[in-house]
Design an enzyme around this catalytic site. Sequence first.
Site, short mmCIF file in Angstrom:
data_model
loop_
_atom_site.label_atom_id
_atom_site.label_comp_id
_atom_site.label_asym_id
_atom_site.label_seq_id
_atom_site.Cartn_x
_atom_site.Cartn_y
_atom_site.Cartn_z
CE1 TYR A 1 -4.05 -1.68 0.38
CE2 TYR A 1 -3.27 -2.55 2.47
CZ TYR A 1 -4.21 -2.53 1.45
OH TYR A 1 -5.28 -3.35 1.53
NE ARG B 1 -4.34 5.32 -3.88
CZ ARG B 1 -4.77 4.12 -3.47
NH1 ARG B 1 -6.04 3.80 -3.58
NH2 ARG B 1 -3.94 3.25 -2.95
CG ASN C 1 -6.79 -0.35 -4.50
OD1 ASN C 1 -5.81 -1.08 -4.30
ND2 ASN C 1 -7.80 -0.29 -3.67
CD GLU D 1 -11.25 -0.34 -6.87
OE1 GLU D 1 -12.12 -1.11 -6.49
OE2 GLU D 1 -10.67 0.49 -6.12
CE LYS E 1 -4.71 -5.75 -2.70
NZ LYS E 1 -5.49 -4.60 -3.18
#
Lengths: 347, 202
Positions: free
Chosen positions: A37, A223, A225, A265, A317
Site C-alpha cells: 500500500y 491513483r 488500486n 481501479e 483481496k
Amino acid sequence: MGIEFKKETFRGDYTFSNSPEAMKRFPFPFDKDSYMYAVNMEPHTPVREGSVYYNSFDVDEHYVSEMADRAMVLDEDPLRCQSLPHMELHGWDLLELIMVEKAKDYPDLFQLTRDGDKWHWVNKPLGIDDKFTFMDASTLPYGPMEYITRQTQGDFCVLDQREDNLWMDAGMVTTQADWSLDFDIGMNFFEWHAPVPLAHEKGIFVRALKFLLNIQQGAPARRLNWTMTVNPLLDTSPENYHKWGIQKTTLTPENVGKKQHLRVELQTFFRLPRSNGLVFPIRCYLACLEDITKFPKWGRRLHRVIRDLPEELATYKGFIDNRPMILEYLSQFDDGAETSPGVWPED
Amino acid sequence: MAKTEFPKSIISRPVYGELEPRNGTSHLLIADGEGGQAILDVVAKADDGFLDRAHIIFIPKDTKEKYVSKLESLGAKQCYTGPSYEAAVSRIRRVLSDASNGLQIYLAGSEGVMGQAQREAMNVGYPFQSIQTEHRGSKARRMQCVHCKGITEDVITDPFVCSHCGLNLFVRDHYSRRLAAFQGVCIDAEDPGNVPDPVEIL
C-alpha cells in the site's frame, strides 16, 4: 478515432472480453516487481494519447454494455445509488463536471449546449437527448447524480468536506470491490476504510486524507488500486456475495488463464466548485490473466507481485485460496529476466 | 457491574467511555439493562440541581426490577420505565424534538440501544461526539444482514442466522452509526453448508 462499442455481458454467460487495442491501454497497476500500500497519488493530467490517463473520464469499448449492467443492478437493488438530503448540490456539480469534460474530450459522442440554465445534453452512444434546467431536479428523470452516473463508467463516491474530514454522503456503486454503499454511507474517511488491513498502521489514510482535503478546483488527482476477480463480474458487491462467492471455487488449472481477472481501479479525485465537495470516481478495468501475460513484462511482473504479496493482503483481496493455482499458471511466463521500471508494457 | 472492556478493533467500531455529569440546561439519560447502574452512578457524582432538570428513560430488559425502584426514587424531574426500546422510541423523539441548546445526553447499557438512541439525537442535529456513552452488561450486537438488509437484534454468537433471510452470517466489527448496526456477511458463500460452531461474541 471512433470507438466500437461492444455488446457483451458481465454476468451469466460472461461474454465480456478485451480487444487487442483495449489490452494495449489496460492500466496495469504495478510499476515494479512488488506491491505494498502507498498513497501513490499523482496529478490527473493527460499522459500518452490513447491511454486511460488521457481524458478526465475515460470512455472505452465497454461503455454501452457497462451502462446496461448498471441499469440491471439498480433495477434489482435501488439502494446501490443513494444521496443524503444535503448532497443535491454536489450532484449538480458532478453532472456539470462530467458533461463539460465528456463534451470536450469526445465531441463526436457527447454534446452539451448551454444557454443560461437551459441545458441540452446529447449522449449518442446511449441514445439520450435531453433538455433540462440546470439546478432544477424536476426537469430530469433522476436526481442529478444518478442521472449522470447512469451514463458514466465507474463507481462514484460523492464526498462532503467538513470538520477536516471527508464524508461519504452520496454515491453510485455498482462495480465495487466488495464494499457496501448502503452500509458505509454517512461514514467519514477513516471509518469507511476501517476494514482495510495494514494501511492504517502505516499512516496511509492520514496522509491520503491530508492530500485529498487540499485538492483544488481544476487540479484533479489519481491513483490505482487493484484486486483479483474470478469471471469478468462487475458487481462484486457484498450484497450479492452469497451468490457470487461460490464462483471463486470454479477455477481449475485449465481455465484459470481465462477466468481469473486482474481488476484494476483507476481512482480519480475532483474538487466540486459550488459544494466544495469532492468526487471520487472508481473506474474498474478487468483483464484475464491470459490477455495480460501476452505482454512479457506484465506476465513476469504479475507473477512476482502475486507470489510475494503479504498474506493479509491476499486474504483481504479475497484470493488467498486460489493463489497457488494462479501462481502455477503465472510462473510459466516468468523466466526470471529483469523488468524495466514503470507500468508501460513495451518500455 | 462495571463498564465493559472490549478487544482492540478497527476504527469504525464504536468505543465507549464513562458517564460524567456535565453542565447543561437539562439532562436526558437513556439506558437499558445494566445501564441502569451507570445512571445511578452518574447521578451520584452530579451536583445538586442536576435531577431537577433530568429526564430518565429506562428499559430494564433482563434486569427486570433490579434498578427500577432505585431510579424512580432518585427524584428526577421525569422518570419513565418502558418495556422495550421500540416502545420508548416515540417518547425519545418527542423529547429530542423540543430539546434546547444545552441539553446533555447520556446513554448507557447495550450497544443496540445506545446506537439507536444516538442515531435519534444525530437526526435532530446533535454531533455524535457530544453524546456520552457507557457500555454495561450484555455484549449482544444489533446486526444488519448485508444481503437482505434485515436487522437482527441482540445477536450474542458469531456466526448467527439472519432472522429475516436465514443466511449464516459472520459478525464483523464494521459499524454504521446511520444504521446503528454492525455488518453481518454470509460465512459459507464459498463453501455452502460449512458453518463453524457459533461462539459467544467477545
